[in-house]
Design a protein around this motif. Structure first.
Motif, PDB file in Angstrom:
ATOM      1  N   GLY A  84      30.834  36.162  48.089  1.00 60.56           N
ATOM      2  CA  GLY A  84      31.711  36.201  46.914  1.00 60.56           C
ATOM      3  C   GLY A  84      32.836  35.189  47.003  1.00 60.56           C
ATOM      4  N   ASP A  85      33.998  35.574  46.446  1.00 59.84           N
ATOM      5  CA  ASP A  85      35.121  34.632  46.391  1.00 59.84           C
ATOM      6  C   ASP A  85      35.615  34.224  47.777  1.00 59.84           C
ATOM      7  N   ALA A  86      35.329  34.993  48.796  1.00 54.14           N
ATOM      8  CA  ALA A  86      35.711  34.584  50.153  1.00 54.14           C
ATOM      9  C   ALA A  86      34.963  33.302  50.532  1.00 54.14           C
ATOM     10  N   LEU A 142      43.478  43.924  32.747  1.00 56.30           N
ATOM     11  CA  LEU A 142      43.623  42.507  32.355  1.00 56.30           C
ATOM     12  C   LEU A 142      42.497  41.649  32.926  1.00 56.30           C
ATOM     13  N   ARG A 143      41.930  42.090  34.039  1.00 56.79           N
ATOM     14  CA  ARG A 143      40.823  41.332  34.635  1.00 56.79           C
ATOM     15  C   ARG A 143      39.518  41.869  34.076  1.00 56.79           C
ATOM     16  N   VAL A 144      38.815  41.033  33.342  1.00 62.08           N
ATOM     17  CA  VAL A 144      37.500  41.428  32.842  1.00 62.08           C
ATOM     18  C   VAL A 144      36.499  40.345  33.241  1.00 62.08           C
ATOM     19  N   SER A 145      35.217  40.698  33.272  1.00 62.16           N
ATOM     20  CA  SER A 145      34.188  39.706  33.616  1.00 62.16           C
ATOM     21  C   SER A 145      33.017  39.828  32.665  1.00 62.16           C
ATOM     22  N   ALA A 146      32.439  38.675  32.368  1.00 64.14           N
ATOM     23  CA  ALA A 146      31.181  38.660  31.622  1.00 64.14           C
ATOM     24  C   ALA A 146      30.086  38.911  32.646  1.00 64.14           C
ATOM     25  N   ILE A 147      29.441  40.065  32.544  1.00 64.10           N
ATOM     26  CA  ILE A 147      28.394  40.431  33.501  1.00 64.10           C
ATOM     27  C   ILE A 147      27.052  40.027  32.890  1.00 64.10           C
ATOM     28  N   LEU A 149      35.717  48.626  53.850  1.00 64.20           N
ATOM     29  CA  LEU A 149      37.179  48.706  54.021  1.00 64.20           C
ATOM     30  C   LEU A 149      37.911  48.002  52.894  1.00 64.20           C
ATOM     31  N   ASP A 150      39.018  48.573  52.464  1.00 62.73           N
ATOM     32  CA  ASP A 150      39.886  47.849  51.536  1.00 62.73           C
ATOM     33  C   ASP A 150      41.317  48.296  51.754  1.00 62.73           C
ATOM     34  N   ARG A 151      42.238  47.409  51.440  1.00 62.36           N
ATOM     35  CA  ARG A 151      43.647  47.776  51.610  1.00 62.36           C
ATOM     36  C   ARG A 151      44.078  48.779  50.541  1.00 62.36           C
ATOM     37  N   GLU A 152      43.306  48.842  49.423  1.00 61.90           N
ATOM     38  CA  GLU A 152      43.657  49.780  48.339  1.00 61.90           C
ATOM     39  C   GLU A 152      42.435  50.586  47.920  1.00 61.90           C
ATOM     40  N   MET A 187      34.268  43.926  43.738  1.00 59.06           N
ATOM     41  CA  MET A 187      32.956  44.102  43.113  1.00 59.06           C
ATOM     42  C   MET A 187      31.828  43.659  44.056  1.00 59.06           C
ATOM     43  N   VAL A 188      32.029  42.551  44.763  1.00 60.05           N
ATOM     44  CA  VAL A 188      30.938  42.001  45.575  1.00 60.05           C
ATOM     45  C   VAL A 188      30.741  42.804  46.862  1.00 60.05           C
ATOM     46  N   GLY A 189      31.846  43.088  47.566  1.00 59.33           N
ATOM     47  CA  GLY A 189      31.730  43.845  48.822  1.00 59.33           C
ATOM     48  C   GLY A 189      31.166  45.240  48.585  1.00 59.33           C
ATOM     49  N   VAL A 210      34.662  43.981  54.928  1.00 61.15           N
ATOM     50  CA  VAL A 210      36.083  44.012  54.571  1.00 61.15           C
ATOM     51  C   VAL A 210      36.213  43.501  53.141  1.00 61.15           C
ATOM     52  N   GLY A 211      36.711  44.371  52.262  1.00 59.35           N
ATOM     53  CA  GLY A 211      36.845  44.035  50.833  1.00 59.35           C
ATOM     54  C   GLY A 211      35.882  44.873  50.025  1.00 59.35           C
ATOM     55  N   ALA A 212      36.435  45.873  49.293  1.00 60.40           N
ATOM     56  CA  ALA A 212      35.602  46.707  48.423  1.00 60.40           C
ATOM     57  C   ALA A 212      35.808  46.290  46.978  1.00 60.40           C
ATOM     58  N   ALA A 266      33.145  29.498  32.340  1.00 60.71           N
ATOM     59  CA  ALA A 266      31.895  30.055  31.811  1.00 60.71           C
ATOM     60  C   ALA A 266      31.626  31.444  32.394  1.00 60.71           C
ATOM     61  N   GLY A 267      32.645  32.041  33.029  1.00 56.22           N
ATOM     62  CA  GLY A 267      32.519  33.421  33.492  1.00 56.22           C
ATOM     63  C   GLY A 267      31.332  33.638  34.430  1.00 56.22           C
ATOM     64  N   GLN A 268      31.268  32.863  35.513  1.00 59.04           N
ATOM     65  CA  GLN A 268      30.113  32.997  36.404  1.00 59.04           C
ATOM     66  C   GLN A 268      30.469  33.459  37.814  1.00 59.04           C
ATOM     67  N   GLY A 269      31.779  33.583  38.137  1.00 57.68           N
ATOM     68  CA  GLY A 269      32.184  33.821  39.527  1.00 57.68           C
ATOM     69  C   GLY A 269      31.575  35.044  40.176  1.00 57.68           C
ATOM     70  N   VAL A 270      31.728  36.206  39.530  1.00 56.83           N
ATOM     71  CA  VAL A 270      31.238  37.416  40.192  1.00 56.83           C
ATOM     72  C   VAL A 270      29.712  37.465  40.139  1.00 56.83           C
ATOM     73  N   ASN A 271      29.130  36.829  39.135  1.00 52.27           N
ATOM     74  CA  ASN A 271      27.660  36.791  39.071  1.00 52.27           C
ATOM     75  C   ASN A 271      27.099  36.033  40.275  1.00 52.27           C
ATOM     76  N   LEU A 272      27.788  34.951  40.681  1.00 51.01           N
ATOM     77  CA  LEU A 272      27.370  34.236  41.902  1.00 51.01           C
ATOM     78  C   LEU A 272      27.554  35.135  43.124  1.00 51.01           C
TER      79      LEU A 272
HETATM   80  C1  LIG Z   1      40.946  34.265  34.740  1.00 53.64           C
HETATM   81  C2  LIG Z   1      39.660  34.619  35.419  1.00 53.64           C
HETATM   82  C3  LIG Z   1      38.570  35.035  34.655  1.00 53.64           C
HETATM   83  C4  LIG Z   1      37.346  35.333  35.260  1.00 53.64           C
HETATM   84  N1  LIG Z   1      36.296  35.708  34.473  1.00 53.64           N
HETATM   85  C5  LIG Z   1      35.081  35.937  35.040  1.00 53.64           C
HETATM   86  C6  LIG Z   1      33.945  36.301  34.248  1.00 53.64           C
HETATM   87  O1  LIG Z   1      34.018  36.425  33.017  1.00 53.64           O
HETATM   88  N2  LIG Z   1      32.747  36.500  34.879  1.00 53.64           N
HETATM   89  C7  LIG Z   1      32.609  36.344  36.223  1.00 53.64           C
HETATM   90  O2  LIG Z   1      31.489  36.488  36.745  1.00 53.64           O
HETATM   91  N3  LIG Z   1      33.675  36.025  37.007  1.00 53.64           N
HETATM   92  C8  LIG Z   1      34.894  35.816  36.455  1.00 53.64           C
HETATM   93  N4  LIG Z   1      35.962  35.487  37.236  1.00 53.64           N
HETATM   94  C9  LIG Z   1      35.775  35.429  38.698  1.00 53.64           C
HETATM   95  C10 LIG Z   1      35.742  36.832  39.307  1.00 53.64           C
HETATM   96  O3  LIG Z   1      36.907  37.551  38.930  1.00 53.64           O
HETATM   97  C11 LIG Z   1      35.656  36.717  40.830  1.00 53.64           C
HETATM   98  O4  LIG Z   1      34.589  35.873  41.158  1.00 53.64           O
HETATM   99  C12 LIG Z   1      35.418  38.110  41.443  1.00 53.64           C
HETATM  100  O5  LIG Z   1      36.498  38.968  41.207  1.00 53.64           O
HETATM  101  C13 LIG Z   1      35.193  37.977  42.947  1.00 53.64           C
HETATM  102  O6  LIG Z   1      34.897  39.254  43.479  1.00 53.64           O
HETATM  103  P1  LIG Z   1      35.028  39.523  45.030  1.00 53.64           P
HETATM  104  O7  LIG Z   1      34.619  40.940  45.210  1.00 53.64           O
HETATM  105  O8  LIG Z   1      34.332  38.461  45.804  1.00 53.64           O
HETATM  106  O9  LIG Z   1      36.578  39.325  45.368  1.00 53.64           O
HETATM  107  P2  LIG Z   1      37.854  40.100  44.820  1.00 53.64           P
HETATM  108  O10 LIG Z   1      37.643  40.575  43.430  1.00 53.64           O
HETATM  109  O11 LIG Z   1      39.010  39.207  45.077  1.00 53.64           O
HETATM  110  O12 LIG Z   1      37.953  41.402  45.753  1.00 53.64           O
HETATM  111  C14 LIG Z   1      38.416  41.318  47.072  1.00 53.64           C
HETATM  112  C15 LIG Z   1      38.746  42.731  47.593  1.00 53.64           C
HETATM  113  O13 LIG Z   1      39.156  42.607  48.938  1.00 53.64           O
HETATM  114  C16 LIG Z   1      40.338  43.369  49.160  1.00 53.64           C
HETATM  115  N5  LIG Z   1      41.092  42.715  50.234  1.00 53.64           N
HETATM  116  C17 LIG Z   1      41.634  41.484  50.205  1.00 53.64           C
HETATM  117  N6  LIG Z   1      42.215  41.213  51.382  1.00 53.64           N
HETATM  118  C18 LIG Z   1      42.037  42.311  52.169  1.00 53.64           C
HETATM  119  C19 LIG Z   1      42.432  42.624  53.496  1.00 53.64           C
HETATM  120  N7  LIG Z   1      43.105  41.761  54.271  1.00 53.64           N
HETATM  121  N8  LIG Z   1      42.084  43.838  53.983  1.00 53.64           N
HETATM  122  C20 LIG Z   1      41.399  44.723  53.220  1.00 53.64           C
HETATM  123  N9  LIG Z   1      40.997  44.461  51.951  1.00 53.64           N
HETATM  124  C21 LIG Z   1      41.326  43.271  51.439  1.00 53.64           C
HETATM  125  C22 LIG Z   1      41.050  43.371  47.810  1.00 53.64           C
HETATM  126  O14 LIG Z   1      41.902  44.485  47.688  1.00 53.64           O
HETATM  127  C23 LIG Z   1      39.871  43.410  46.829  1.00 53.64           C
HETATM  128  O15 LIG Z   1      39.497  44.738  46.527  1.00 53.64           O
HETATM  129  C24 LIG Z   1      37.203  35.206  36.668  1.00 53.64           C
HETATM  130  C25 LIG Z   1      38.299  34.806  37.450  1.00 53.64           C
HETATM  131  C26 LIG Z   1      39.519  34.518  36.834  1.00 53.64           C
HETATM  132  C27 LIG Z   1      40.684  34.069  37.683  1.00 53.64           C
END
Ligand SMILES: Cc1cc2nc3c(=O)[nH]c(=O)nc-3n(C[C@H](O)[C@H](O)[C@H](O)COP(=O)(O)OP(=O)(O)OC[C@H]3O[C@@H](n4cnc5c(N)ncnc54)[C@H](O)[C@@H]3O)c2cc1C
Length: 428
Positions: free
Chosen positions: A302-304, A49-54, A33-36, A14-16, A10-12, A312-318
């Motif tokens: 991922g962020d879950a 507006l959302r960019v990441s350092a990969i 699966l994703d809601r969008e 970057m990480v899912g 659940v969640g498409a 330091a732009g590390q979230g998605v890399n983790l």
């Molecule tokens: C200001 C800012 C700057 C950042 N810069 C960087 C950077 O430079 N480098 C870096 O590595 N990281 C950066 N990050 C962190 C990075 O954006 C996150 O770590 C990353 O987006 C997490 O990816 P994810 O796939 O785990 O979650 P998300 O990107 O949150 O994706 C979750 C997905 O799940 C879907 N979803 C949510 N709920 C449901 C539901 N109930 N049912 C179905 N689908 C659902 C959403 O639609 C979405 O597609 C930054 C964060 C912020 C706030």
């Protein structure tokens, strides 16, 4: 009727989407699966507006998944230099030359072509989504909400708002910081809101793209420049301005002209001459860590599972490292004839990832608390630290290699510092 898979993700984001590609290509059947539906890339569109350092490590992973070529065909921007400095105005700053207290990492010192790439999140997400569509084992489902999750002895069943039912051996929550899957699984989090928020802005300037990303640390928070693509005679960049919520709200509500004037006043002289700022958004910042990464047939990535300070732009890399570790455990379970939700496998995944995620959280906090103040001893210490870094190229390059995802260990001295730093109770 119930559709059956090996794994439901659940969640498409970057990480899912990355995890789905890895598992699908390893021969598992996956529902993603994703809601969008991730937006189709429009070359003429202004930057996301959302960019990441990969990092370089994440680039190799995305290449192995076959998504990097798609990202490159859309757009991404390499950076070859990374510069950080302390911009606190203080009588002590006169004791230290500004250049001495500025640390710049250079790709050629590390024998690399670049240190990383700045990529719009929607580019990474869409490339992974398209790549998932090419894999027979992956079924993509969007425009749904999760109605319910029921775990039984051998399967977990997910009910969707369109009345479909999906079942699998394992359910992955990759649905971001507010994860519904985590809530439905009853997994708690420890959470701490930072005093700062982040304002991100896409800005345009005349000239070619810069090959440097920089960050100036102010007591109210860092101000950062991330280069983006060329657009005719102009180029784009993403700026991040960390500050207290009242100031961020003020900046967000300024007219475009007033905001450009605020940038000129507050950002360092390195900032090119901005002529347009079509988009701005702010994000609250919190560090959050799930109390466990797995419960029964549910596992988090991922962020879950964790969010950290993005300075330091590390979230998605983790998150990508979580996805790789989980994929390895699941593929090994399948090879060994074990159930995919075997508790020892999911525990092994958590044992591999929790310490690394916690260490990065602590490293970010060390930066955050050391730089977000005007205390003279800390001001002196951080300038001395930056100056020392310049004179210890080996350690400096080791830090860079860790941040780039090339090495998975911090230099021993920094590792000790991070491990021994006083930490909030929830991180113990
Ligand atoms: C200001 C800012 C700057 C950042 N810069 C960087 C950077 O430079 N480098 C870096 O590595 N990281 C950066 N990050 C962190 C990075 O954006 C996150 O770590 C990353 O987006 C997490 O990816 P994810 O796939 O785990 O979650 P998300 O990107 O949150 O994706 C979750 C997905 O799940 C879907 N979803 C949510 N709920 C449901 C539901 N109930 N049912 C179905 N689908 C659902 C959403 O639609 C979405 O597609 C930054 C964060 C912020 C706030």
């Amino acid at each position: 009727m119930t559709q059956t898979f090996d794994v439901i993700i659940v969640g498409a984001g970057m990480v899912g989407a990355a995890l789905a590609n890895g598992l699908g290509r390893a021969g598992l059947s996956v529902a993603l699966l994703d809601r969008e539906t991730p937006a189709v890339f429009e070359p003429a569109a202004e930057p996301d507006l959302r960019v990441s350092a990969i990092s370089a490590g994440s680039e190799s992973y995305l290449e192995r998944l076959g998504a990097w070529a798609g990202m490159r065909a859309m757009r991404l921007t390499p950076y070859r230099r990374l510069s950080v400095w302390d911009a606190t105005p203080h009588p002590f700053s006169r004791l230290v030359s500004p250049n001495l207290a500025r640390t710049t990492f250079e790709a050629h010192d590390l024998g690399c072509e670049h240190l990383g790439h700045i990529v719009e999140n929607r580019v990474t997400q869409r490339a992974l989504w398209d790549r998932a569509g090419e894999c027979e084992g992956i079924t993509r489902i969007t425009d749904i909400e999760i109605r319910d999750v029921v775990s039984a002895e051998n399967v977990v069943t997910v009910s969707l708002t369109d009345d479909r039912h999906l079942s699998a051996e394992l359910l992955v929550g990759a649905d971001g910081a507010q994860s519904r899957i985590r809530q439905l699984a009853g997994i708690g989090v420890t959470r701490d809101q930072y005093a700062q928020q982040a304002l991100v802005a896409s800005v345009r300037y005349r000239g070619t793209p810069h090959d440097i990303t920089w960050q100036a640390f102010h007591p109210s928070g860092p101000r950062a420049f991330l280069p983006l693509h060329r657009d005719g005679e102009f180029s784009w960049a993403s700026l991040v301005w960390y500050d207290d919520p009242a100031r961020i709200s003020e900046l967000k509500n300024q007219s475009e002209a007033d905001f450009i004037a605020s940038l000129v006043k507050a950002f360092p002289a390195e900032l090119p001459l901005i002529d347009r700022v079509p988009g701005r958004a702010s994000f609250p910042l919190a560090r959050q860590h799930a109390k466990t990464y797995a419960s029964g047939r549910v596992v988090l990535v991922g962020d879950a599972a964790h969010t950290i300070n993005p300075l330091a732009g590390q979230g998605v890399n983790l998150g990508f490292q979580d996805a790789q570790a989980l994929q390895e455990e699941l593929v090994e379970a399948r090879r060994a004839g074990q159930p995919l939700a075997a508790p020892e496998r999911l525990q092994r995944y958590e044992a591999r990832r929790r310490p690394a995620n916690r260490r990065m959280t602590l490293a970010m906090d060390l930066f955050y608390y050391t730089f977000s103040n005007r205390l003279p001893p800390l001001h002196l210490a951080r300038n001395a630290g930056l100056a020392l870094a310049n004179h210890l190229p080996f350690a400096k390059n080791q830090v860079a290699r860790y941040a780039m995802g090339i090495d998975d260990q911090l230099p021993p001295l920094l590792k000790q510092l991070v491990d021994r730093a006083p930490r909030p109770a929830f991180l113990k």
